[in-house]
Each structure stands twice: as C-alpha cells, then as structure tokens.
Design a protein around this motif. Structure first.
Motif, short mmCIF file in Angstrom:
data_model
loop_
_atom_site.label_atom_id
_atom_site.label_comp_id
_atom_site.label_asym_id
_atom_site.label_seq_id
_atom_site.Cartn_x
_atom_site.Cartn_y
_atom_site.Cartn_z
N GLU A 139 0.83 -1.20 0.00
CA GLU A 139 0.00 0.00 0.00
C GLU A 139 0.87 1.26 0.00
N ARG A 161 2.23 1.66 -3.44
CA ARG A 161 1.17 2.08 -4.37
C ARG A 161 0.90 3.59 -4.24
N ASN A 164 1.53 6.37 -7.11
CA ASN A 164 0.41 7.18 -7.62
C ASN A 164 0.60 8.67 -7.36
N LEU A 200 -3.36 5.73 -12.78
CA LEU A 200 -3.49 5.44 -11.35
C LEU A 200 -3.57 3.94 -11.14
N SER A 252 -4.78 0.83 -8.86
CA SER A 252 -5.74 0.49 -7.81
C SER A 252 -5.13 -0.54 -6.86
N GLU A 253 -5.78 -0.75 -5.73
CA GLU A 253 -5.31 -1.76 -4.76
C GLU A 253 -5.30 -3.14 -5.42
N LYS A 254 -6.34 -3.41 -6.20
CA LYS A 254 -6.45 -4.71 -6.86
C LYS A 254 -5.31 -4.90 -7.87
N GLN A 255 -5.04 -3.86 -8.63
CA GLN A 255 -3.94 -3.94 -9.61
C GLN A 255 -2.60 -4.14 -8.91
N GLN A 256 -2.45 -3.47 -7.78
CA GLN A 256 -1.19 -3.58 -7.04
C GLN A 256 -0.98 -5.01 -6.53
#
Lengths: 195, 89
Positions: free
Chosen positions: A23, A26, A30, A43, A45-49
């Motif tokens: 996090e 990320r 970003n 940007l 996202s958390e899911k992409q990360q």
C-alpha cells in the motif's frame, strides 16, 4: 546464485518488496510527483497492485526493492532482465542485460546526492554478483534530471523514441551502461560516499 | 573529521564561501545568499552538488561526512555544517 532479497551498502539497505509494503508503494507510485516521471502514468488500484505483486513474486526475471536510509523507507529501486532470462546466475541462460528503475519518494532526498547510494549499490550488485554485462534505463525525454543522473553514472543514450503514445507523448530515450564506463564514471561518486 | 583553521574576518569568510558556491554552481556571485537552496534552481542539482562538495573540501582543506554532504540543502545549512569543521562565519 539466486538474487538477494536483501542488499546492503553505501549507507542504504535494499529490501525485496513484501506484501506489507504494497500500500505504501502504491501510494508513492500514484503520487503525481512520481508518476509524471513514469512511462505509464495511470493510477494504480489496490487490486492492480496486488495482482502486480503476485506476478513479480514468482518472476525470476525481475526484483523490486524498497530503499531504506537510516531505517526509513524512502523509495523503490528495481531490476528486470531485458532478454527474459532469469536474473539468477546459475540459470542456463544467465541474464546479460538488466533494466534498472528507481524513484525516491521522500521529499528530503528527492534529487539529492543520496540517490546515488542505492543506484551504486544495485549497479555493483548487477555487475559484480550477477555478472551482468550491460545495464539499461528507459527515461522520459523530458526528464532532464534523470538523464543527467544516469549520465553521471556513465550511461549513454543509445536510442530515442518520440512517437510514444503514453507518458503524455513525451517520448522515451534508452540509455545503456557498460561495466567499463560505469567504473570510470562512478569513481568520483564513490569518493563522496563515505559510509 | 578533518577541521579547518583560518583567521579571516567574518565578511571575508562569507564572500569567500559565496565565491566557492558561485564558481562550483556556475551562478553569478550576486545571486548567492543564505536562502539559496539545493534543487531550487536547475544549476544546483545532485550532479553539481558533487562538484560543490569537492570545491568546498578543497577550499577549506576538510573532508565532509556523507551525512553532511546529503544534508547540505542551502547556503545557510552549508554554513551550519561547515561550523562543525571549525569554519565559522
């Protein structure tokens, strides 16, 4: 040898990115101050990360580290096999050329001499431990600071591409660094790293 | 830590310091002042910073610690750091 998850030297520690770092990394990535220097500025996202982390965790062709200075995380540095061969030296087709990437998020050290410390540490590791022959960096054409930084390390511009469709059409330049050039150019940097 | 010995006046010492900055960063002497900060101008980046450090070390015959090289974020900060090496202003 397999690629180290922990590399120390020149006053900094490079620690392989772990799930607990995701996090923070990320949010750093970003941050417009950082993303504007990246080839992809979308940007994350958390899911992409999470998906990215799952991918790199099993990938022997790349390694990403959090840079720590005085026990504080300040940025990220990474290396990727250019030819697709494993970074591990015992691999049948060992990697001869490695692409490097780095950013310093901590404002106190952004654009600071300190940025040479992780760069020299990982460059040394690639040339001396992984027996890499050449390093490569891709830099946005407008990122003069990164171009000057890489040039100080001995990188030379090998190609320019101005038809990029991403990165706000800035275009990319590719810079490469041979071991010989690195040894010559990094000498005056090393003289000032006295840790 | 190698220290410095000099008995110039405060004014002369400051001009002397500003002159080192001016030459190393390739900035007119008139533009050097205590508030001038690292990265605030294009000519003072991490690359020219190395030249500045080499010039300061040569001028004062000192050897700075790397933490001090990293912390030297303005002319004023340079004065504070140099004071640790017995260079006073």
């Amino acid at each position: 040898m397999t690629v180290s998850a922990l590399i120390e030297g020149n006053g900094v520690t490079l620690k392989a990115i772990e799930r607990a770092d995701l996090e923070r990394v990320r949010l750093w990535r970003n941050d417009p101050d950082i993303s504007q220097c990246m080839v992809s500025q979308a940007l994350i996202s958390e899911k992409q990360q999470l998906s990215w982390f799952d991918t790199i965790s099993d990938d022997k062709c790349q390694q990403h580290y959090v840079i720590e200075f005085k026990s504080e995380p300040i940025g990220v540095i990474n290396m990727k096999s250019v030819c697709g061969a494993s970074l591990n030296r015992e691999s049948l087709h060992s990697c001869r050329q490695i692409e490097m990437g780095m950013y310093i998020h901590d404002e106190r050290y952004r654009g600071n001499f300190l940025a040479f410390c992780p760069a020299v540490t990982l460059n040394d590791y690639c040339f001396d431990q992984l027996s890499c022959e050449k390093l490569m960096a891709r830099v946005l054409l407008g990122n003069e600071a990164a171009i000057r930084f890489n040039t100080a390390l001995g990188y030379q511009v090998t190609s320019e591409k101005s038809d990029a469709t991403d990165a706000q059409q800035q275009g990319l330049i590719t810079m490469t660094l041979s071991k010989d050039n690195y040894q010559v150019h990094s000498e005056k940097i090393r003289r000032l790293i006295r840790y | 830590m190698k220290k410095y010995v000099n008995e110039e006046s405060s004014m002369t010492k400051e001009v002397s310091l500003f002159s080192v900055f001016s030459t190393a960063l390739d900035i007119p002497l008139s533009e050097i002042n205590d508030q001038l900060a690292y990265n605030a101008i294009k000519k003072w980046d991490s690359i020219s910073h190395m030249g500045l450090i080499v010039a300061l070390e040569k001028h004062y015959n000192i050897m700075l610690d790397t933490d001090d090289i990293i912390d030297m974020s303005s002319v004023l900060k340079a004065k504070e750091i140099l004071a640790k090496y017995d260079v006073s202003f």
